[in-house]
Design a protein around this motif. Structure first.
Motif, mmCIF file in Angstrom:
data_model
loop_
_atom_site.group_PDB
_atom_site.id
_atom_site.type_symbol
_atom_site.label_atom_id
_atom_site.label_comp_id
_atom_site.label_asym_id
_atom_site.label_seq_id
_atom_site.Cartn_x
_atom_site.Cartn_y
_atom_site.Cartn_z
ATOM 1 N N UNK A 340 0.824 -1.202 0.000
ATOM 2 C CA UNK A 340 0.000 0.000 0.000
ATOM 3 C C UNK A 340 0.861 1.257 0.000
ATOM 4 N N UNK A 341 0.603 2.146 -0.955
ATOM 5 C CA UNK A 341 1.230 3.480 -0.930
ATOM 6 C C UNK A 341 0.221 4.493 -0.384
ATOM 7 N N UNK A 342 -0.666 4.004 0.479
ATOM 8 C CA UNK A 342 -1.706 4.853 1.061
ATOM 9 C C UNK A 342 -1.658 4.821 2.580
ATOM 10 N N UNK A 343 -0.501 5.097 3.160
ATOM 11 C CA UNK A 343 -0.466 5.144 4.623
ATOM 12 C C UNK A 343 -1.394 6.270 5.084
ATOM 13 N N UNK A 344 -2.092 6.052 6.184
ATOM 14 C CA UNK A 344 -3.027 7.080 6.647
ATOM 15 C C UNK A 344 -2.258 8.357 6.962
ATOM 16 N N UNK A 345 -2.651 9.452 6.347
ATOM 17 C CA UNK A 345 -1.948 10.723 6.546
ATOM 18 C C UNK A 345 -0.893 10.991 5.488
ATOM 19 N N UNK A 346 -0.604 9.991 4.651
ATOM 20 C CA UNK A 346 0.401 10.164 3.600
ATOM 21 C C UNK A 346 -0.230 10.679 2.310
ATOM 22 N N UNK A 347 0.622 10.827 1.297
ATOM 23 C CA UNK A 347 0.148 11.291 -0.001
ATOM 24 C C UNK A 347 -0.062 10.071 -0.894
ATOM 25 N N UNK A 348 -1.289 9.834 -1.358
ATOM 26 C CA UNK A 348 -1.551 8.633 -2.156
ATOM 27 C C UNK A 348 -0.614 8.517 -3.351
ATOM 28 N N UNK A 349 0.061 7.374 -3.463
ATOM 29 C CA UNK A 349 0.917 7.117 -4.619
ATOM 30 C C UNK A 349 2.356 7.579 -4.463
ATOM 31 N N UNK A 350 2.655 8.336 -3.417
ATOM 32 C CA UNK A 350 4.037 8.796 -3.232
ATOM 33 C C UNK A 350 4.895 7.707 -2.586
ATOM 34 N N UNK A 351 6.147 7.632 -3.018
ATOM 35 C CA UNK A 351 7.113 6.749 -2.357
ATOM 36 C C UNK A 351 8.432 7.493 -2.250
ATOM 37 N N UNK A 352 9.081 7.373 -1.113
ATOM 38 C CA UNK A 352 10.393 7.996 -0.941
ATOM 39 C C UNK A 352 11.446 7.126 -1.623
ATOM 40 N N UNK A 353 12.625 7.714 -1.834
ATOM 41 C CA UNK A 353 13.722 6.961 -2.438
ATOM 42 C C UNK A 353 14.018 5.708 -1.618
ATOM 43 N N UNK A 354 14.024 5.866 -0.296
ATOM 44 C CA UNK A 354 14.316 4.721 0.558
ATOM 45 C C UNK A 354 13.243 3.635 0.416
ATOM 46 N N UNK A 355 11.988 4.054 0.366
ATOM 47 C CA UNK A 355 10.917 3.062 0.196
ATOM 48 C C UNK A 355 11.053 2.330 -1.133
ATOM 49 N N UNK A 356 11.390 3.072 -2.183
ATOM 50 C CA UNK A 356 11.580 2.412 -3.485
ATOM 51 C C UNK A 356 12.697 1.377 -3.394
ATOM 52 N N UNK A 357 13.764 1.719 -2.691
ATOM 53 C CA UNK A 357 14.894 0.783 -2.571
ATOM 54 C C UNK A 357 14.520 -0.444 -1.751
ATOM 55 N N UNK A 358 13.743 -0.228 -0.696
ATOM 56 C CA UNK A 358 13.285 -1.363 0.110
ATOM 57 C C UNK A 358 12.443 -2.312 -0.740
ATOM 58 N N UNK A 359 11.540 -1.737 -1.514
ATOM 59 C CA UNK A 359 10.690 -2.565 -2.381
ATOM 60 C C UNK A 359 11.553 -3.309 -3.403
ATOM 61 N N UNK A 360 12.560 -2.600 -3.954
ATOM 62 C CA UNK A 360 13.462 -3.254 -4.915
ATOM 63 C C UNK A 360 14.183 -4.436 -4.265
ATOM 64 N N UNK A 361 14.654 -4.225 -3.040
ATOM 65 C CA UNK A 361 15.362 -5.309 -2.328
ATOM 66 C C UNK A 361 14.423 -6.487 -2.045
ATOM 67 N N UNK A 362 13.223 -6.169 -1.567
ATOM 68 C CA UNK A 362 12.270 -7.242 -1.266
ATOM 69 C C UNK A 362 11.920 -8.026 -2.527
ATOM 70 N N UNK A 363 11.740 -7.301 -3.627
ATOM 71 C CA UNK A 363 11.421 -7.977 -4.888
ATOM 72 C C UNK A 363 12.565 -8.896 -5.298
ATOM 73 N N UNK A 364 13.783 -8.410 -5.113
ATOM 74 C CA UNK A 364 14.926 -9.213 -5.504
ATOM 75 C C UNK A 364 15.017 -10.492 -4.672
ATOM 76 N N UNK A 365 14.790 -10.333 -3.377
ATOM 77 C CA UNK A 365 14.897 -11.510 -2.496
ATOM 78 C C UNK A 365 13.709 -12.453 -2.618
ATOM 79 N N UNK A 366 12.521 -11.871 -2.790
ATOM 80 C CA UNK A 366 11.318 -12.699 -2.628
ATOM 81 C C UNK A 366 10.386 -12.770 -3.842
ATOM 82 N N UNK A 367 10.659 -11.996 -4.906
ATOM 83 C CA UNK A 367 9.685 -11.962 -6.005
ATOM 84 C C UNK A 367 10.363 -11.979 -7.378
#
Lengths: 554, 170
Positions: A340-367
């Motif tokens: 979800x890129x919809x944390x309560x109080x956040x901006x829908x669809x926004x991701x920080x550089x760090x979040x993008x990198x975390x997702x990239x790492x998780x995808x690499x390890x698990x997807x």
């Protein structure tokens, strides 16, 4: 995933150099802004309220881990450290400097990405089901066809100055997650009774100021004729689409004014002429592309997973996340994850550089190194082993990515609105944030169940308000931002357009009204009935009564 | 105004004969669509070289009977954003088999020249202020094409798998 060969690479690099030259001419003043405008628009570069905005294409919403890392790097080096994932499966950077854009495009080219045709009156980035290739309800994988369309439409010599922009969406599944009936062309892979697979072709759908659900113009199109049929539709539209009024220039108006039958007749006549020509699908080329979308080597399992079951039973927060954000996968023992890129109080669809990198790492390890972007502005890990879910969830939680709200009321689509956009009449992002705060209670949200809220800051409908179960349209009245409430829309296979309830509301007023609508639904629903079905069963009246009667002040 | 020759067949000086004025004799004469409709049959009996000025809304079906008698067709681009002329050009080449010179005129950006070449144009009339060198450079930007068009170039999908049947000499 599709990988570029030397032809694809060369073309994208040549595009970068062409744009570098154009920017240089602009910076020296050889090109005026007026002359530069059509050139930059062909490379996804808009001039917004405060700065340039660069929209980068994510063809059919598919990213590799390396590509995601590059997007993170670009946001950090050339922007303010974040990016915005859009309803067309693209990413936007809101603060690039003009002189940096050629370098950004060069960096994108290193990972086989570009900004070609992400704006302008051209065939835009083609979109598809974000569960393509892994969905259980899929007849055939639409991605090889999406890639064929990407190539055919790239720098198309005939269709680069259309009356208006042109959006194509595909799906191969029963459940429509790509909103194909709300696109200029929608394509659905279906199996006919005789077993043959073909496309159902829809044309003339769209949102904007004149929303329309597109009619089916062909029930069955053999896949080998896909490109010639698209070319026939585009040729009819390019010649006869209205050019006298920007607001009537989309293909939906042409289809509507000619009538579906006459439009279809013209398309079929053109198609009959070109159908067995050089656009006929080359078998070898299709096989080449298709091979790149072969399923990854899933670990064989019988589907039972005691570790996963144990975590599920022992951790209710995890169970709540699994209930909403984890979806059935076609491979036994595997699952699809919505981040979800919809944390309560956040901006829908926004991701920080760090979040993008975390997702990239998780995808690499698990997807298998693969990520999808959904048109609902979330990220997807498409190939996850169930036994890895618990570890993934913990990682996501630590980086603000673990909100268990996929498909729930706070999974809001919102356009950038008046905070960024020069067309907007009202702000969308702060409203989305306030709605999320008002409903910031997981148990309450789960009890409410499936409910899609979509917010647009103006009539152009980038936030898809016409197809929100609850749609909100920002308008401006006497210098004030006002919000109109709409109910009953759907962008899915049961497509319908939301209807306006009545007079508009202030920002606080609209949140109260949404709460009243939700309470009305909760009181009236039958066992297991979601909001949309209750609304369809009861009609608008009880909701309108609850909102407008008994109300003494805004 | 500069005439930029793309394919080598651009045919020099043509005289425009406005509607209502007499047709100059023994010349290369450009007439309007309206005049072709009204006087086309009679003009075919003369020894004139006939050129046709097309507007974006003109129906090509009406022109079909005169196609072989025309040696020049000028397609007008009233504003660079009006892309109807690209479809007119391809249809003239691919549907109606027009073999004469195809010329683009009007509001043309340098970066559009490549698209025009691909749609079957032979020549471009560049307005004052459009630099021919910039246009020539723009024509050279790309090495490959993804889709077939009126120029018959071998496409990227075809190149990936050897010479396509349509280009094999038997």
């Amino acid at each position: 995933m599709y990988r570029y060969d030397s032809y694809d690479k060369t073309l994208v690099l040549e595009r970068v150099e062409e744009f570098r030259d154009q920017v240089a001419r602009r910076l020296t003043g050889a090109l005026t802004e007026e002359q530069f405008r059509p050139l930059r628009l062909m490379n996804g570069l808009y001039l917004q309220l405060h700065a340039y905005m660069l929209r980068v294409a994510i063809p059919y919403g598919t990213l590799s881990s390396d590509q995601m890392r590059k997007l993170a790097h670009i946001s950090r080096r050339y922007d303010k450290g974040y990016g915005h994932f859009t309803t067309r499966q693209n990413i936007q950077y809101n603060w690039p400097e003009l002189e940096d854009v050629p370098d950004i495009l060069a960096e994108l080219a290193e990972v086989e990405m570009h900004a070609i045709q992400t704006s302008g009156n051209v065939i835009r980035n083609v979109t598809t089901d974000h569960f393509a290739g892994v969905a259980r309800d899929e007849v055939a994988d639409p991605r090889p066809y999406a890639e064929l369309i990407r190539q055919w439409s790239t720098l198309h010599p005939e269709f680069s100055f259309l009356p208006r922009k042109f959006k194509i969406a595909l799906t191969g599944a029963e459940q429509d997650r790509a909103a194909i009936r709300l696109h200029d062309i929608g394509l659905k892979l279906k199996r006919r009774e005789d077993g043959d697979i073909g496309f159902e072709v829809i044309a003339g759908g769209g949102m904007g100021r004149t929303p329309m659900i597109g009619p089916v113009i062909r029930a069955h199109l053999e896949p080998e004729h896909l490109l010639s049929y698209l070319e026939a539709i585009l040729r009819v539209y390019n010649q006869h689409g209205r050019r006298d009024n920007k607001y009537k220039a989309r293909i939906k108006i042409l289809v509507h004014e000619l009538g579906t039958d006459e439009f279809t007749r013209q398309v079929e006549a053109e198609w009959a002429r070109i159908k067995d020509g050089p656009l006929t699908l080359p078998e070898a080329e299709f096989r080449r592309i298709q091979a790149m979308f072969a399923p990854p080597p899933y670990e064989a399992t019988d589907g039972s997973d005691s570790r996963f079951e144990k975590s599920l039973a022992g951790d209710t927060a995890f169970a709540a996340w699994v209930d909403r954000n984890v979806h059935a996968h076609r491979a036994p023992g595997h699952a699809i994850v919505t981040i979800s890129l919809k944390p309560h109080g956040g901006i829908p669809g926004d991701a920080s550089a760090q979040q993008m990198e975390i997702v990239a790492d998780l995808a690499e390890r698990f997807s298998f190194g693969e990520i999808r972007v959904s048109h609902e502005q979330n990220l997807i890990l498409p190939h996850v082993k169930k036994s890895d879910l618990y570890a993934i969830w913990w990682s996501l939680l630590s980086f603000g990515l673990g909100t268990a709200n996929a498909g729930l009321l706070t999974d809001i689509i919102a356009c950038p609105g008046l905070d960024y956009c020069s067309l907007a009449n009202a702000r969308s992002i702060p409203l989305a944030q306030k709605i999320a705060s008002r409903f910031d209670d997981g148990e309450r949200l789960r009890n409410i169940g499936d409910l899609k809220i979509k917010i647009s800051g103006c009539i152009n409908a980038c936030g898809h308000h016409h197809v929100g179960h609850i749609g909100i349209l920002g308008v401006e009245k006497k210098g004030e931002e006002l919000y109109q409430l709409m109910l009953g829309g759907s962008g899915a296979e049961d497509a319908s357009l939301a209807r306006i309830t009545g007079r508009g509301f202030s920002e606080d007023g609209i949140i109260d009204a949404i709460e009243t609508v939700v309470d009305t639904y909760l009181n009236a629903r039958e066992e297991g009935e979601d909001f949309l079905h209750t609304y369809r069963r009861l009609g608008a009246e009880p909701f309108k009564r609850a909102i407008y009667s008994g109300e003494t002040s805004k | 105004m500069t005439l930029l020759n793309l394919t080598g067949i651009a045919s020099g000086i043509w005289v425009e004969a406005p509607d209502g004025s007499p047709i100059p004799e023994a010349a290369q004469v450009i007439i309007s669509f309206k005049r072709l409709m009204a006087e086309g049959k009679a003009l075919l009996q003369t020894s004139l070289h006939l050129g046709l000025q097309l507007e974006p809304h003109n129906a090509l079906e009406e022109v079909a009977q005169y196609i072989d008698a025309l040696s020049l067709i000028v397609i007008e681009f009233p504003v660079f954003t009006d892309g109807r002329g690209y479809s007119q050009a391809r249809r003239l080449r691919e549907e109606f088999g027009y073999k004469g010179e195809l010329r683009a005129a009007g509001d043309i950006l340098p970066d559009q020249a490549r698209f025009m070449e691909r749609c079957g144009f032979d020549s471009l009339v560049l307005a004052a202020g459009v630099d021919a060198e910039t246009v020539r450079a723009a024509l050279q930007h790309y090495s490959f094409v993804y889709q077939p068009a009126a120029d018959g170039l071998v496409t990227i999908p075809e190149q990936r798998h050897g010479t396509p049947d349509r280009l094999k000499v038997s």
